[in-house]
Design a protein around this motif. Structure first.
Motif, PDB file in Angstrom:
ATOM      1  N   VAL A 175       4.074   9.853  -7.981  1.00 24.73           N
ATOM      2  CA  VAL A 175       4.755  10.042  -9.239  1.00 24.73           C
ATOM      3  C   VAL A 175       3.722  10.389 -10.462  1.00 24.73           C
ATOM      4  CG1 VAL A 175       6.401   9.046 -10.738  1.00 24.73           C
ATOM      5  CG2 VAL A 175       6.862   8.596  -8.426  1.00 24.73           C
ATOM      6  N   LEU A 176       2.869   9.336 -10.452  1.00 25.89           N
ATOM      7  CA  LEU A 176       1.718   9.696 -11.776  1.00 25.89           C
ATOM      8  C   LEU A 176       1.288  10.935 -11.762  1.00 25.89           C
ATOM      9  CD1 LEU A 176       0.099   6.139 -11.817  1.00 25.89           C
ATOM     10  CD2 LEU A 176       1.948   7.088 -13.244  1.00 25.89           C
ATOM     11  N   GLY A 177       0.774  11.514 -10.380  1.00 21.23           N
ATOM     12  CA  GLY A 177       0.230  12.733 -10.180  1.00 21.23           C
ATOM     13  C   GLY A 177       1.375  13.929 -10.516  1.00 21.23           C
ATOM     14  N   ALA A 178       2.380  13.726 -10.404  1.00 24.28           N
ATOM     15  CA  ALA A 178       3.574  14.925 -10.796  1.00 24.28           C
ATOM     16  C   ALA A 178       3.680  14.727 -12.138  1.00 24.28           C
ATOM     17  CB  ALA A 178       4.871  14.264 -10.110  1.00 24.28           C
ATOM     18  N   PHE A 179       3.522  13.671 -12.853  1.00 30.21           N
ATOM     19  CA  PHE A 179       3.573  13.734 -14.412  1.00 30.21           C
ATOM     20  C   PHE A 179       2.297  14.295 -15.102  1.00 30.21           C
ATOM     21  CE2 PHE A 179       7.240  11.322 -13.535  1.00 30.21           C
ATOM     22  CZ  PHE A 179       8.257  11.859 -14.655  1.00 30.21           C
ATOM     23  N   LYS A 180       1.179  14.567 -14.303  1.00 24.26           N
ATOM     24  CA  LYS A 180      -0.031  15.104 -14.597  1.00 24.26           C
ATOM     25  C   LYS A 180      -0.591  13.935 -15.617  1.00 24.26           C
ATOM     26  CE  LYS A 180       1.079  19.871 -13.855  1.00 24.26           C
ATOM     27  NZ  LYS A 180       0.324  19.739 -12.516  1.00 24.26           N
ATOM     28  N   ASP A 229      -5.545  15.939 -11.374  1.00 25.25           N
ATOM     29  CA  ASP A 229      -3.770  15.549 -10.905  1.00 25.25           C
ATOM     30  C   ASP A 229      -3.425  15.784  -9.304  1.00 25.25           C
ATOM     31  OD1 ASP A 229      -2.659  14.952 -13.653  1.00 25.25           O
ATOM     32  OD2 ASP A 229      -3.281  17.113 -14.021  1.00 25.25           O
ATOM     33  N   ARG A 230      -4.167  16.876  -8.776  1.00 26.16           N
ATOM     34  CA  ARG A 230      -3.772  17.080  -7.442  1.00 26.16           C
ATOM     35  C   ARG A 230      -4.662  15.967  -6.566  1.00 26.16           C
ATOM     36  NH1 ARG A 230      -5.932  22.504  -3.845  1.00 26.16           N
ATOM     37  NH2 ARG A 230      -5.470  21.461  -1.707  1.00 26.16           N
ATOM     38  N   GLU A 231      -5.904  15.505  -7.110  1.00 23.72           N
ATOM     39  CA  GLU A 231      -6.564  14.603  -6.419  1.00 23.72           C
ATOM     40  C   GLU A 231      -5.528  13.207  -6.481  1.00 23.72           C
ATOM     41  OE1 GLU A 231      -9.145  12.219  -4.076  1.00 23.72           O
ATOM     42  OE2 GLU A 231      -9.364  14.597  -4.776  1.00 23.72           O
ATOM     43  N   LEU A 232      -5.046  12.845  -7.436  1.00 22.04           N
ATOM     44  CA  LEU A 232      -4.220  11.739  -7.665  1.00 22.04           C
ATOM     45  C   LEU A 232      -3.190  11.703  -6.556  1.00 22.04           C
ATOM     46  CD1 LEU A 232      -3.644   8.912  -8.933  1.00 22.04           C
ATOM     47  CD2 LEU A 232      -2.960   9.960 -10.763  1.00 22.04           C
ATOM     48  N   THR A 233      -2.427  12.928  -6.659  1.00 23.90           N
ATOM     49  CA  THR A 233      -1.249  13.163  -5.852  1.00 23.90           C
ATOM     50  C   THR A 233      -1.736  12.934  -4.274  1.00 23.90           C
ATOM     51  OG1 THR A 233      -0.098  14.895  -7.481  1.00 23.90           O
ATOM     52  CG2 THR A 233       0.600  14.885  -4.933  1.00 23.90           C
ATOM     53  N   GLY A 234      -2.817  13.677  -4.096  1.00 22.34           N
ATOM     54  CA  GLY A 234      -3.394  13.707  -2.521  1.00 22.34           C
ATOM     55  C   GLY A 234      -3.510  12.114  -2.210  1.00 22.34           C
ATOM     56  N   GLN A 235      -4.212  11.297  -3.108  1.00 22.73           N
ATOM     57  CA  GLN A 235      -4.497   9.995  -2.694  1.00 22.73           C
ATOM     58  C   GLN A 235      -3.283   9.167  -2.756  1.00 22.73           C
ATOM     59  OE1 GLN A 235      -7.480   8.393  -2.253  1.00 22.73           O
ATOM     60  NE2 GLN A 235      -8.845  10.424  -2.847  1.00 22.73           N
ATOM     61  N   GLY A 236      -2.139   9.670  -3.257  1.00 25.63           N
ATOM     62  CA  GLY A 236      -0.809   8.858  -3.190  1.00 25.63           C
ATOM     63  C   GLY A 236      -0.238   9.304  -1.746  1.00 25.63           C
ATOM     64  N   THR A 267       0.949  -1.230   0.121  1.00 24.91           N
ATOM     65  CA  THR A 267       0.115   0.058  -0.037  1.00 24.91           C
ATOM     66  C   THR A 267       0.850   1.399   0.022  1.00 24.91           C
ATOM     67  OG1 THR A 267      -1.761  -1.364   1.484  1.00 24.91           O
ATOM     68  CG2 THR A 267      -1.799   1.330   1.483  1.00 24.91           C
ATOM     69  N   LEU A 268       1.960   1.202   0.724  1.00 25.02           N
ATOM     70  CA  LEU A 268       2.750   2.453   0.919  1.00 25.02           C
ATOM     71  C   LEU A 268       3.400   2.542  -0.413  1.00 25.02           C
ATOM     72  CD1 LEU A 268       5.213   3.114   3.847  1.00 25.02           C
ATOM     73  CD2 LEU A 268       5.998   3.275   1.337  1.00 25.02           C
ATOM     74  N   MET A 269       3.898   1.673  -0.951  1.00 23.15           N
ATOM     75  CA  MET A 269       4.460   1.821  -2.558  1.00 23.15           C
ATOM     76  C   MET A 269       3.573   2.128  -3.580  1.00 23.15           C
ATOM     77  SD  MET A 269       7.441  -0.987  -2.666  1.00 23.15           S
ATOM     78  CE  MET A 269       6.410  -2.700  -2.081  1.00 23.15           C
ATOM     79  N   ALA A 270       2.565   1.677  -3.516  1.00 26.73           N
ATOM     80  CA  ALA A 270       1.523   2.014  -4.378  1.00 26.73           C
ATOM     81  C   ALA A 270       1.202   3.698  -4.382  1.00 26.73           C
ATOM     82  CB  ALA A 270       0.084   1.462  -3.966  1.00 26.73           C
ATOM     83  N   GLY A 271       1.077   3.998  -3.022  1.00 26.93           N
ATOM     84  CA  GLY A 271       1.057   5.551  -2.847  1.00 26.93           C
ATOM     85  C   GLY A 271       2.144   6.369  -3.281  1.00 26.93           C
ATOM     86  N   VAL A 308      -3.061  -2.062  -7.260  1.00 22.10           N
ATOM     87  CA  VAL A 308      -3.225  -1.291  -5.983  1.00 22.10           C
ATOM     88  C   VAL A 308      -3.395   0.310  -6.413  1.00 22.10           C
ATOM     89  CG1 VAL A 308      -3.174  -0.397  -3.632  1.00 22.10           C
ATOM     90  CG2 VAL A 308      -2.917  -2.783  -4.205  1.00 22.10           C
ATOM     91  N   ALA A 309      -2.292   0.666  -6.936  1.00 19.77           N
ATOM     92  CA  ALA A 309      -2.291   2.106  -7.461  1.00 19.77           C
ATOM     93  C   ALA A 309      -3.280   2.213  -8.417  1.00 19.77           C
ATOM     94  CB  ALA A 309      -0.693   2.414  -7.699  1.00 19.77           C
ATOM     95  N   LEU A 310      -3.359   1.588  -9.651  1.00 22.16           N
ATOM     96  CA  LEU A 310      -4.338   1.766 -10.436  1.00 22.16           C
ATOM     97  C   LEU A 310      -5.631   1.882  -9.992  1.00 22.16           C
ATOM     98  CD1 LEU A 310      -2.475   0.376 -13.551  1.00 22.16           C
ATOM     99  CD2 LEU A 310      -2.619   2.621 -12.743  1.00 22.16           C
ATOM    100  N   LEU A 311      -6.096   0.842  -9.395  1.00 26.85           N
ATOM    101  CA  LEU A 311      -7.653   0.712  -8.987  1.00 26.85           C
ATOM    102  C   LEU A 311      -7.878   1.678  -8.126  1.00 26.85           C
ATOM    103  CD1 LEU A 311      -7.779  -3.155  -8.572  1.00 26.85           C
ATOM    104  CD2 LEU A 311      -8.605  -1.907 -10.388  1.00 26.85           C
TER     105      LEU A 311
END
Length: 751
Positions: A108-113, A275-282, A99-103, A248-251
């Motif tokens: 990273v995905l959020g940073a790349f928008k 993008d902010r939402e994805l980063t916040g979830q991470g 879970t930690l690594m999925a975050g 886990v990260a994608l789902l």
């Protein structure tokens, strides 16, 4: 000082809004989140405290850092199967590390928008996955409700279910049935349904079990946060570990982003920053994994509850996390009163509701129900990852089929020419359908071929070009008209066509006067008139022009409007009576952007309305007014004048300009009140000439003439009818509307 005062006032308003709206909403969401978090932890095979940790982190971290102001995050039922499998494979502490690594991956995905890319996943796959997960959860937890133990797979649970029903009649069954009954009935009870149904169901089950001394299993949260243990690195093949992190990260990311998009449709506040939402979830998953919590995602049930409870800002989600934390620290002992069978029944109820019939109906309307069914079935029978991959594959095949689908329509026109319309993307996949359609055209016939295609590959060109050469060799003629880029023409000339699909050309400018369309498609259409064909460029007179226009209408416009006109064929329901001048430069549907069925139109010279009881009665206009207000029940009557009106010019000339036109002289007597009003009116600053000023005065006068009709005056007084004055400045192509201050131009941005 003014800036400080304004800032203080803004801060006070925000605090007031939080106290009035977000604080009550957070309490409602908290009451929903606690039982759901506990139930999902049970279904995932994780410690109970892990569900509460994820709820706290989802509120405090994802709520504060996410891109949606109303979304509530926490443990999600859609991830329960994944977590349960990870716990069985790697153990709980290793699952926390995943879970930690999925975050971290989500950050990273959020940073790349790339958040918007996730929306390219077919919703049918996502909804099918959630439905499959719901069925699997319901089947497994149903065994717990019946007093048994869940099996290792959904198929085994289904096979074993009859034995569970026959053999188990313990207190556990009574608790489960009671919980589900309360969940179903509670929302229908007046007044008490302000308490969330899950909380009420668990409370009723716990109190009933305690009152009757039923022998049931109890939830154990006695150790509280003392159960926390640091994450450890998973032992096993790194390929499997990497796949688990990615899954886990994608789902979790896709579910959160789709939830954000759905939430935007339910509130009027700021739109979500994906993008902010994805980063916040991470960040939330990183923290949750580090603290021994379940994976975190945006949850549609809690988000919908939050919005309906009146939340206005992210403070509601944050405060709900605070309340969960307070509950876990200070009131955790209350969880020991809850029967595990009641939590299982709650999960059965949630799982069944994840199979959403409304979603299925919507997907069926778009032809995507097979994707939903396949994904759901594969998740149930094979597994989550396999089911999602199969669903994505079928969705890709459906998309490819749509992108390469071609329609071929062949019809014999009244002029004995064959009309062939080819629509879609013309690729090698569509060549069989194309050749089958063209085979229906007899040899030697005249053919007009409309290519309404946005792409043509070489195989399609070879098939079409070969047919054309063969048809012309047998004495036939083929005229090709390409609606988009000239794919066929470019290929025939040997020039390079655009490698990508092209947008359609601008539509034929039907609204232009015919003189401006000479040399265009209309002038190239041969027209049959009085039994003989009039060839292109030899037309003369209005009748051939109009017939050419009728041919163009039948070819281009009729197929587009036919579905609407078919529905309107038996009755009309216009909302406006539109009275305007017969001037050829005034086109009511053009200047009001209206279509068939919108306007009940009366046109006459000068847009005049004879006064009620006038000595020069005019039954035509009076009859139209009566029919529009009585039979059609229009809500608006609009009088539209225009600049440079010839009728008004005739009034100004005291009839000299229409000398000898006796019918027109009699008609324009209805304008005497307009002329008298003009003489008595204030000329203003003189910006408009006398003629255009009279044209404007005439509109106001005709509205007053309408009010001389008793039924019009009554309807207006009751608020059931509105009278509107418009003025069309022909030279400026500008519509003006009459208000108390006079005529005001309608701006492009007004509503």
């Amino acid at each position: 000082m003014t800036g400080d005062t304004q800032s203080s006032r803004t801060t006070t308003e925000r605090l007031t809004s939080v106290l009035r709206h977000d604080l009550p909403a957070s309490l409602v969401v908290f009451l929903v989140a606690v039982p759901l978090s506990l139930g999902i932890a049970v279904s995932s095979g994780a410690p109970l405290i892990a569900g509460l940790v994820a709820a706290v982190v989802g509120g405090l971290v994802a709520g504060a850092l996410g891109g949606s102001v109303v979304q509530v995050s926490g443990p999600a039922a859609g991830l329960a199967l994944v977590v349960a499998e990870l716990v069985r494979t790697y153990g709980w502490r290793a699952t926390c590390m995943i879970t930690l690594m999925a975050g971290v991956l989500q950050i990273v995905l959020g940073a790349f928008k790339v958040a918007r890319t996730a929306l390219a996943v077919s919703p049918a796959v996502v909804h099918g996955m959630l439905a499959g997960v719901g069925v699997v959860i319901a089947l497994s937890q149903l065994h717990v409700v019946l007093g048994g133990r869940p099996q290792n797979s959904a198929v085994e649970n289904l096979i074993e279910l009859p034995n569970q029903i026959i053999d188990n009649h313990s207190h556990a069954v009574a608790v489960g049935v009671l919980t589900i009954a309360v969940l179903l009935l509670w929302p229908r009870l007046p007044r008490v349904n302000v308490v969330p149904a899950p909380l009420a169901a668990l409370a009723c089950a716990a109190l009933t079990a305690a009152a009757f001394g039923w022998d049931v299993a109890r939830a154990d949260l006695s150790k509280g946060f003392s159960e926390w243990a640091s994450p450890v690195w998973p032992a096993g093949d790194w390929h499997g570990i990497a796949g688990a992190v990615l899954l886990v990260a994608l789902l979790a990311g896709v579910e959160s982003l789709l939830c954000s998009v759905a939430a935007d449709r339910l509130h009027e506040g700021p739109r979500a920053d994906l993008d902010r939402e994805l980063t916040g979830q991470g960040v939330a998953n990183l923290v949750s994994g580090a603290l021994g919590g379940l994976p975190v995602a945006g949850v549609i049930v809690r988000t919908t509850t939050n919005i309906r409870a009146g939340a206005r800002s992210r403070w509601s989600a944050i405060l709900h996390g605070v309340w969960v934390l307070v509950f876990a620290v200070g009131l955790g002992w209350m969880v020991t009163l809850i029967p595990l069978e009641a939590l299982a029944a709650l999960l059965v109820f949630i799982g069944v509701r994840m199979v959403n019939l409304g979603t299925m109906r919507g997907l069926h309307g778009h032809g995507e129900l097979p994707i939903y069914v396949l994904t759901m079935g594969a998740v149930i029978l094979v597994g989550l990852a396999e089911g999602v991959l199969l669903g994505l594959g079928l969705a890709a095949l459906f998309a490819l089929r749509r992108l390469t689908k071609v329609w071929v329509h062949v019809a014999l026109e009244p002029d004995d020419r064959w009309h062939v319309v080819v629509t879609g993307s013309l690729t090698f996949v569509g060549v069989p359908r194309l050749t089958e359609g063209l085979r229906g055209v007899p040899a030697g016939a005249g053919v007009h071929l409309d290519l309404n295609v946005d792409f043509m590959d070489n195989a399609a060109f070879e098939a079409l070009h070969g047919w054309r050469l063969e048809h012309e060799r047998t004495g036939g003629t083929v005229t090709i008209d390409e609606m988009h880029d000239e794919w066929y023409t470019s290929a025939a000339k040997g020039t390079r066509a655009s490698p990508a699909k092209s947008p359609p050309k601008a539509p034929e400018r039907w609204w232009l006067p015919r003189a401006y369309r000479r040399g265009g498609p209309l002038s190239a259409i041969p027209v049959r008139h009085s039994g003989a064909w009039i060839p292109p460029r030899q037309e003369s007179g209005a009748v051939p022009d109009l017939l050419a226009g009728a041919v163009d209408f039948q070819r281009r416009t009729a197929p587009l409007v036919r579905p609407f006109l078919t529905r309107m064929a038996r009755t009309q329901d216009p909302s406006h009576l539109f009275i305007t001048c017969a001037d050829s430069r005034v086109v009511p549907n053009l200047i009001t952007a209206s279509g068939p069925g919108d306007l009940f139109t009366v046109r006459n010279i000068g847009n005049l309305v004879p006064r009620h009881g006038s000595a020069l009665a005019d039954d035509s206009v009076a009859g139209a007014i009566e029919y529009a207000t009585t039979a059609l029940n229009v809500q608006t009557i609009t009088v539209c004048g225009h600049s440079g009106c010839g009728a008004m010019a005739a009034l100004l000339s005291a009839g000299e300009k229409i000398s000898g036109l006796h019918g027109l002289e009699r008609w324009l007597r209805h304008g005497d009140h307009t002329l008298a009003r003009y003489i008595l009116s204030d000329p203003g600053d003189g910006e408009d000439g006398p003629l255009d000023r009279l044209c404007r005065v005439n509109v106001a006068q005709q509205l007053d003439n309408l009010r001389t009709y008793p039924e019009i005056a009554l309807l207006e007084a009751e608020g059931r009818l509105k009278l509107v004055g418009l003025y069309f400045d022909i030279g400026a192509a500008r519509v003006h509307v009459l208000d108390r201050e006079g005529f005001t131009p309608v701006s492009a941005g007004s509503r």
